[in-house]
Design an enzyme around this catalytic site. Structure first.
Site, mmCIF file in Angstrom:
data_model
loop_
_atom_site.group_PDB
_atom_site.id
_atom_site.type_symbol
_atom_site.label_atom_id
_atom_site.label_comp_id
_atom_site.label_asym_id
_atom_site.label_seq_id
_atom_site.Cartn_x
_atom_site.Cartn_y
_atom_site.Cartn_z
ATOM 1 N N ASP A 37 -11.962 14.418 17.031
ATOM 2 C CA ASP A 37 -10.583 14.369 18.021
ATOM 3 C C ASP A 37 -9.669 15.559 18.095
ATOM 4 O O ASP A 37 -9.447 16.306 18.805
ATOM 5 C CB ASP A 37 -10.057 12.927 18.292
ATOM 6 C CG ASP A 37 -9.551 12.444 16.960
ATOM 7 O OD1 ASP A 37 -9.689 13.213 15.753
ATOM 8 O OD2 ASP A 37 -8.740 11.530 16.745
ATOM 9 N N ALA A 123 -7.048 -2.897 9.717
ATOM 10 C CA ALA A 123 -8.535 -3.136 9.429
ATOM 11 C C ALA A 123 -9.277 -2.048 10.058
ATOM 12 O O ALA A 123 -10.434 -2.211 10.087
ATOM 13 C CB ALA A 123 -8.957 -4.399 9.799
ATOM 14 N N ASP A 172 -7.972 5.837 20.268
ATOM 15 C CA ASP A 172 -7.347 4.253 20.275
ATOM 16 C C ASP A 172 -6.965 3.561 21.489
ATOM 17 O O ASP A 172 -7.491 2.559 22.170
ATOM 18 C CB ASP A 172 -6.356 4.031 19.132
ATOM 19 C CG ASP A 172 -6.581 4.324 17.793
ATOM 20 O OD1 ASP A 172 -7.917 5.009 17.445
ATOM 21 O OD2 ASP A 172 -5.835 4.392 16.801
#
Ligand code: ADP
Ligand code: MG
Length: 398
Positions: A37, A123, A172
């Protein structure tokens, strides 16, 4: 009690009222595109069937109340002030509110909010982006702000980058916003364009989270980031004109790489080849060639291990065991590396018993079992329920 019912129950318990809206947004997995990215390359992610739910109600009083799980609420009077310590999670919703004001939301009165979630925090499944997107959708709904999913992804990323102060890429929020059941999300970081790649519903994604984290993970991550840009400088020094590693073709890189120092050459080779793998995976999946795409997931892992050196023994071990099992299509480390988790793409016939055998072999070797999570490819952010309100506040259109 189902999560949504529990959320409503907690909302009423905290605020003695019903919410105006319930919104949800999923966690995500990095499917392929390791460190691509910030090199301006593409990345493919998967929205998974783990969600952050937000219940929210507008109120006339100029106060903002936040509660997560079964904790009692925290009241905030100045939404521009960042919070510290145990209350710092509230910076995510405050950051979203702040970026929506810049996109036309007219602040008036306040709101009350409750969060509940089955996305594990920290996580690598991006609970923070799921929280931002769910808040963003809830606020857009009650304030009548018609943002597209892309705009919600950008507003949420801005919240995390600028208000929270975490310099994450668009993966995300982009995946949590744009996910579609049975599909992966492809993001071209060069122009922030999103598209979906259908995979079909007969596949699962499994996460094997080691919970191991290299003690120097942050500095190692930024060392890799710097090495990528040193490689760009090195390549420009031998006559190329590039700004990012994504600007060089694999063929041009092969002719130029001997001019770079060994380590930089390896780091750059990982990125250049990973970008090519992401695009090949897209192409193969679009042609229904899932098992060939799976081979590229294994190749991605080998490249992380050997060239980018961001794997660790535990992740390599998990990938090797997975590779030996039937119905595993591909597996690789997912996320930044230096610890963390392995992701596997499997046929439906890969049962929890197989996953258990992986976990117990790992425990035999490393003492602790990994956390195992089975996921399905799911829809992105959405309104779960709009509850008719008797509230007198008019929506403030942007
Ligand atoms: P990740 O996004 O990989 O899960 P991060 O460290 O980026 O890890 O984000 C985790 C943070 O997001 C938590 O420490 C907390 O501040 C916030 N968060 C995520 N989910 C929730 C939740 N359900 N309730 C409150 N805060 C949450
Ligand atoms: Mg996060």
């Amino acid at each position: 009690m189902p999560l949504v019912e529990r959320l409503k129950f907690r909302f009423t318990k905290n605020y003695d009222a019903v919410p105006d809206v319930i919104a949800a947004a999923p966690g995500r997995v990095e499917f392929i595109g390791n460190h691509t990215d910030y090199n301006n390359g593409p990345v493919i992610g998967a929205a998974i069937d783990r969600y952050v739910f937000v219940a929210l109600r507008r109120i006339e009083e100029s106060v903002f109340r936040f509660s997560s799980g079964d904790s009692s609420y925290v009241a905030v009077e100045d939404p521009t002030q960042k919070l510290k310590g145990k209350r710092s999670w509230i910076n995510y919703p405050l950051g979203v509110y702040d970026s929506l004001i810049r996109r036309g939301l007219k602040p008036s009165g306040g709101f009350e909010l409750v969060v509940d979630s089955d996305v594990p925090m920290g996580a690598g499944l991006s609970s923070s982006a799921a929280l931002e997107l769910a808040v963003c959708q809830a606020l857009c709904t009650v304030y009548g702000l018609g943002l597209s999913r892309e705009e919600m992804a950008l507003a949420s990323r801005e919240a995390e980058n600028e208000f929270v102060g975490m310099p994450c890429g668009i993966l995300d929020q982009g995946v949590s916003a744009m996910g579609t059941s049975g599909s992966l999300v492809y993001i071209d970081c060069r122009d922030m364009r999103f598209s979906t790649i259908p995979l079909g519903k007969n596949y699962s994604i499994w996460i094997f989270n080691t919970h191991k984290k290299h003690s120097l993970v942050e500095s190692m991550y930024s060392e890799r980031h710097n090495e990528c840009f040193q490689a760009v400088d090195g390549l420009n020094g031998v006559g190329l004109r590039i700004q990012y590693l994504a600007d060089i073709s694999p063929a041009d890189f092969q002719s130029a790489k001997s001019r770079l120092l060994g380590t930089l050459s390896n780091r750059a080779e990982h990125i250049v080849s990973e970008i090519e793998r992401v695009n090949r995976v897209k192409h193969l999946l679009e042609g229904g060639r899932v098992s060939e795409a799976g081979q590229l997931l294994f190749e991605s892992h080998a490249s992380s291990r050997d060239l980018f050196e961001n794997s660790v023994e535990e992740l390599d071990y998990l990938v090797e065991i997975l590779k030996s099992l039937p119905n595993v299509i591909g597996a690789r480390l997912t996320g930044g590396g230096f610890g963390g988790a392995v992701m596997a793409l499997t046929e439906d016939a890969f049962s929890p018993d197989y996953a258990e055998s992986v976990a117990s072999a790992y425990r035999g070797r490393f003492g602790q079992p990994p956390e195992v999570i089975q996921c399905r490819l799911s829809d992105g952010v959405r309104v779960v329920e709009r509850i008719e309100s008797t509230d007198t506040i008019e929506p403030a259109l942007g």
